[in-house]
Write an enzyme that holds these catalytic residues in place. Structure first.
Site, mmCIF file in Angstrom:
data_model
loop_
_atom_site.group_PDB
_atom_site.id
_atom_site.type_symbol
_atom_site.label_atom_id
_atom_site.label_comp_id
_atom_site.label_asym_id
_atom_site.label_seq_id
_atom_site.Cartn_x
_atom_site.Cartn_y
_atom_site.Cartn_z
ATOM 1 N N ASP A 165 0.864 -1.184 0.000
ATOM 2 C CA ASP A 165 0.000 0.000 0.000
ATOM 3 C C ASP A 165 0.899 1.232 0.000
ATOM 4 O O ASP A 165 2.080 1.133 0.303
ATOM 5 C CB ASP A 165 -0.837 0.031 1.288
ATOM 6 C CG ASP A 165 -1.941 -1.006 1.263
ATOM 7 O OD1 ASP A 165 -2.238 -1.504 0.183
ATOM 8 O OD2 ASP A 165 -2.493 -1.317 2.343
ATOM 9 N N ASP A 486 -4.532 -3.030 5.045
ATOM 10 C CA ASP A 486 -5.010 -2.526 6.336
ATOM 11 C C ASP A 486 -6.531 -2.581 6.456
ATOM 12 O O ASP A 486 -7.060 -2.640 7.546
ATOM 13 C CB ASP A 486 -4.514 -1.087 6.588
ATOM 14 C CG ASP A 486 -4.823 -0.170 5.408
ATOM 15 O OD1 ASP A 486 -5.556 -0.609 4.497
ATOM 16 O OD2 ASP A 486 -4.321 0.975 5.395
ATOM 17 N N ASP A 490 -9.227 -5.936 2.351
ATOM 18 C CA ASP A 490 -7.925 -6.480 1.941
ATOM 19 C C ASP A 490 -7.767 -7.934 2.374
ATOM 20 O O ASP A 490 -6.809 -8.596 2.000
ATOM 21 C CB ASP A 490 -6.773 -5.664 2.556
ATOM 22 C CG ASP A 490 -6.620 -4.309 1.879
ATOM 23 O OD1 ASP A 490 -6.967 -4.214 0.692
ATOM 24 O OD2 ASP A 490 -6.157 -3.360 2.527
#
Length: 907
Positions: A165, A486, A490
């Site tokens: 990310d 997070d 996901d």
């Protein structure tokens, strides 16, 4: 996909009297527990071992077999030699009174055989793996890696790709508004509050304060002179900070409009990429404030506030010009652009709040702000280390593509002059999906090798990318993928990845639960440390193997040859067990706790098929074995002349321990101790003492073993078959041991490339070596030692499975014939049965013989939940077919007299 309703076989048993039972939509707690127990009993464990454990199991089985053969040959030779020599050559008769003595000889030979086996079997391997992983996990905690699954630590050492990310991992996740576009003016820094008209200012303050989670707030700094603390969503905190910079107070607005006064809230999610809040005014009209990704909100704006604060028409060409002149320049500086907008609804008719597309249209743009999230200072260096280590870093973010590209360039993910790809989620899906919307692996294989940035991506895109890279057959090695996540959505990507990293600070509980490792500081550099520890685990095991196999080869050959030539093992059973203790337990403790060094990141990943024992290690093992065997045999057959002592060979059955054999034993142990220092290096390095002081456990084990050896030799006496040695004899033993270090330097001088005859050992399993029927669908690695034992079971299960499937098919046809006369929908039910994925026979998966065919299949579960409504709106579909759904009340059952019934009950 847990099943609701009783298992099918239980239902069959209950309904065989022909009495229909009541529907059981929900199980009692007791029923759930019973079924769980049944599942545990019947199911073949599908949990596969990790790559390293698979290689080790295979190697251990091979070594174990070799040891068993050697020990059996040793016993046979000893017994035959004794029998032929005693009764054949010497021609003695078997006397009854001598039987106990002969039996003692046979017992002694058997003990020698068992000793050879014990020394040959590397029972320290699992211990070394466990110690190494446990030690690494404990130390990784200090490096901000909380490991949830032990084998993730080792898998990380093989990682070839990291999908990370952006926010919080590569960047600091401390967001601040640095640019703004308000009232036709682009401010390159925070504007002066006087420069903005009061009515626009009022809209900005209300739009930010009300249309954000009330849990997001800015608190005063903990330390004087520090930065204000951001609590809650960081993007919202940046906007609240913008309000404070404009010398306004957002808290006063929130006090005036508490949460319970909000009429309707459209919360932010990854599909909408926007958030809207509706307020009801006193006159019955409504006002909605919206904020979100600028290109998404601007597409829904038809008006924009001009410099006088009045709305003017905002056409498509105006929007394109704004994107070009405002949004793209902001994004190219790595800023995240957020658009603030509002809409008023008249009081005469309340709109349909559920038709979201109509509500989120005809907006008036208030302002566009650029939010900066600075790159963590340590990240570019960490990414460079990854690239040097042969690991590709990809950024997967929900941000604008220009912002993502700017941040990726700052981080070093994108390098100038390289033809890497940056794609948006939509474009990515267009390239990899066919007309039916299915992902095509071939198309994906063309894209992922060059893809470095995936922007405006949804969690589904992340999962598709991860799955595509893992399933890809491009290149000679299967990719090992690590993923950071997070958010709750996901979860699938974290689960699918070889190693899933969840964020400890920003991560949700669902993400943490799906992950293998939790980053307690949300920092990318911690991932690099995890790679280092993972590689270190692999190297530690290789060091241990190098040491242990040298001892194995020497001990087995000495015991075998000595027994065959002198009818007695030079190393006695208790001595062998002490050697076994040194080389197994203590060595695994010493060599498996080596701390990692930065040099581990200067080589490419080993890959899944890399053998545990490289040719360099094989050179070391055989080289040191030659030295040790030469010394041992010289001492064994000429030692008594050299030291001027009595020979210990051909001693009677219960003779006291001799100095001769004590020197052989002591020298053997000294050589192992010094070879343990050699074993610290496995890639042909010369300096074996490098950083030895950094590993206190190693130093303690070596010195402790040396002290224990002195006690055993001097005070061991008869139990250890030792007699005390003089000081000069001790010095000779130690001198020969030190010779190991010098011999090690000599071995390093010989280039491995010249030794073509050397073979590698401890390979991973290649897919071709596994018979097709042994490849379960979703399993990457299989424990092959267990697989060998299960082959017979698999054939049995398959036979049962076929009978079972035939019964289901017959039942389905019969039920559709009987009921089809009255119910027209039933014609599709048999088609439904045949095309359902559960009933397409997968010949290559060993299945446990459940009578319950729909075990744990989420799709079948989905079918039950819908009750067949999608095909006709009636549950009669499922009633036609008890193989698909056994939870319905009316189940067609074979009559008790029919032969089919008896076959079914017997199965």
């Amino acid at each position: 996909g847990k099943k609701t309703g009783a298992p099918e076989n239980r239902n069959k048993a209950k309904t065989q009297d022909g009495v229909a039972l009541e529907i059981q939509p929900l199980k009692s707690q007791e029923g759930v527990e019973n079924e769980e127990k049944e599942k545990k009993k019947v199911k073949v464990p599908k949990k596969e071992k990790s790559v390293l454990q698979g290689k080790l199991t295979r190697l251990a089985v091979q070594i174990g077999k070799a040891g068993l053969i050697m020990s059996a040959i040793t016993v046979i030779i000893l017994v035959l030699y004794f029998v032929i020599d005693t009764f054949g050559v010497q021609g003695r008769p078997w006397l009854a009174e001598c039987t106990p003595i002969y039996i003692q000889y046979f017992v002694k030979f058997f003990i020698i055989g068992v000793t050879v086996l014990v020394v040959a079997v590397p029972e320290g391997l699992p211990l070394a793996v466990t110690i190494s992983l446990a030690y690494s996990v404990k130390k990784m905690m200090k490096d901000n890696n909380l490991v949830r699954h032990l084998d993730a630590c080792e898998t990380m050492g093989n990682a070839t790709a990291i999908c990370s990310d952006k926010t919080g991992t590569l960047t600091m996740n401390r967001m601040t508004v640095v640019q703004a576009y308000v009232g036709d003016t682009h401010y390159r820094q925070i504007p002066d509050p006087e420069a903005i008209l009061p009515k626009i200012l009022d809209l900005i303050v209300n739009g930010v304060a009300i249309n954000s989670a009330y849990t997001s707030k800015i608190l005063p700094p903990e330390k004087e002179g520090g930065l204000p603390r951001q609590v809650g969503n960081k993007t919202e905190c940046a906007l609240l900070g913008f309000v404070l910079d404009l010398k306004q107070d957002y808290q006063a607005v929130r006090n005036e409009v508490p949460e319970e006064k909000l009429y309707k809230v459209y919360t932010f999610n990854s599909v909408r990429k926007s958030m809207s809040t509706v307020l009801k005014n006193g006159n019955g009209s409504f006002r909605m404030y919206s904020k979100g990704a600028s290109e998404i909100i601007l597409r829904k704006c038809t008006k924009i506030l001009d410099k006088n604060g009045d709305p003017r028409i905002f056409k498509v060409k105006d929007r394109d010009e704004m994107v070009k002149k405002v949004i793209e320049p902001m994004a190219c500086h790595g800023l995240r652009t957020i658009c603030l907008a509002f809409r008023d609804f008249p009081a005469d008719a309340e709109p349909d709040w559920d038709s979201e597309n109509e509500i989120l249209s005809d907006l008036t743009c208030i302002a566009v702000v650029g939010i900066e999230d600075p790159v963590r200072p340590e990240v570019p260096d960490a990414i460079l280390k990854c690239q040097r280590a042969g690991i590709t870093v990809r950024m997967v973010t929900g941000d604008n593509i220009n912002t993502a590209r700017a941040i990726a360039t700052k981080c070093g993910i994108l390098l100038p002059g390289e033809d890497f790809l940056c794609l948006e989620g939509k474009e990515f899906n267009r390239l990899i999906r066919n007309e039916k919307g299915e992902v095509e692996q071939e198309q994906l294989d063309k894209i992922w090798p060059k893809l470095r940035v995936l922007a405006r991506s949804s969690p589904t895109d992340k999962h598709t990318l991860v799955k595509g890279i893992i399933d890809s057959t491009v290149g000679d090695q299967r990719q090992v993928v690590a993923v950071t996540g997070d958010g709750t959505n996901d979860g699938p990507a974290l689960k699918k990845a070889d190693v899933g990293f969840a964020m400890g600070i920003a991560g949700t509980d669902v993400a943490k639960e799906a992950s293998d490792i939790i980053l307690t500081d949300d920092n990318f550099t911690s991932i690099v440390k995890a790679v280092m520890w993972g590689r270190n685990v692999y190297d530690s095991i290789s060091k241990f193997l190098q040491f242990q196999l040298t001892v194995n080869i020497v001990a087995v050959i000495v015991a075998f040859t000595g027994a065959c030539i002198t009818q007695d093992s030079p190393l006695k059973a208790v001595q062998m067990l002490w050697v076994n203790l040194i080389m197994d337990t203590f060595a695994s403790l010493a060599l498996a706790t080596e701390p990692p060094s930065e040099s581990l990141l200067l080589r490419k990943p080993y890959g899944r098929n890399k053998p545990l024992i490289s040719r360099t290690m094989m050179k070391n093992i055989l080289g040191h074995a030659v030295y040790q065997l030469t010394i041992i045999f010289t001492l064994l057959f000429a030692g008594e002349k050299f030291f001027d002592i009595d020979s210990g060979r051909n001693a009677p059955l219960h003779s006291p321990p001799t100095e001769h054999y004590t020197i052989v034993f002591n020298t053997f142990v000294m050589m192992q101790l010094f070879n343990e220092i050699n074993a610290r290096k496995i890639h042909g390095e010369r300096n074996v003492f490098e950083s030895i002081y950094r590993n206190p456990i190693f130093c303690t084990v070596v010195l402790g073993t040396f002290a224990a050896q002195i006690i055993i030799v001097e005070f061991g006496g008869k139990p250890f078959s030792c007699s005390g040695l003089t000081l000069s004899q001790w010095f000779w033993c130690i001198f020969i041991g030190v010779g190991e270090l010098l011999w090690g330097q000599l071995i390093c001088t010989v280039p491995t490339s010249h030794l073509k005859f050397l073979k590698e050992a401890g390979h991973g399993i290649t897919k071709e070596e596994i018979p097709e029927e042994e490849l379960p669908e979703d399993v990457d690695e299989i424990d092959h030692a267990e697989m060998e034992l299960r082959r017979g079971q698999i054939l049995w299960f398959r036979g049962l499975n076929r009978i079972q499937t035939q019964i289901k098919v017959v039942n389905a046809f019969r039920s559709s014939l009987y009921e089809g006369l009255e119910k027209p929908e039933s014609r599709s039910s048999i088609h439904n049965f045949m095309t359902h994925p559960e009933f397409i026979l997968e010949e290559d998966e060993p299945r446990t013989p459940f009578l319950d065919g729909a075990e744990d299949d989420p799709e079948t579960d989905g079918l039950k939940k819908r009750g067949g409504g999608s095909l006709g709106g009636s549950t009669s579909l499922n009633r036609n077919n008890n193989a698909v759904d056994s939870d319905q009340a009316e189940v067609t059952v074979p009559e008790p007299e029919s032969p089919l019934h008896s076959l079914e009950t017997s199965v």
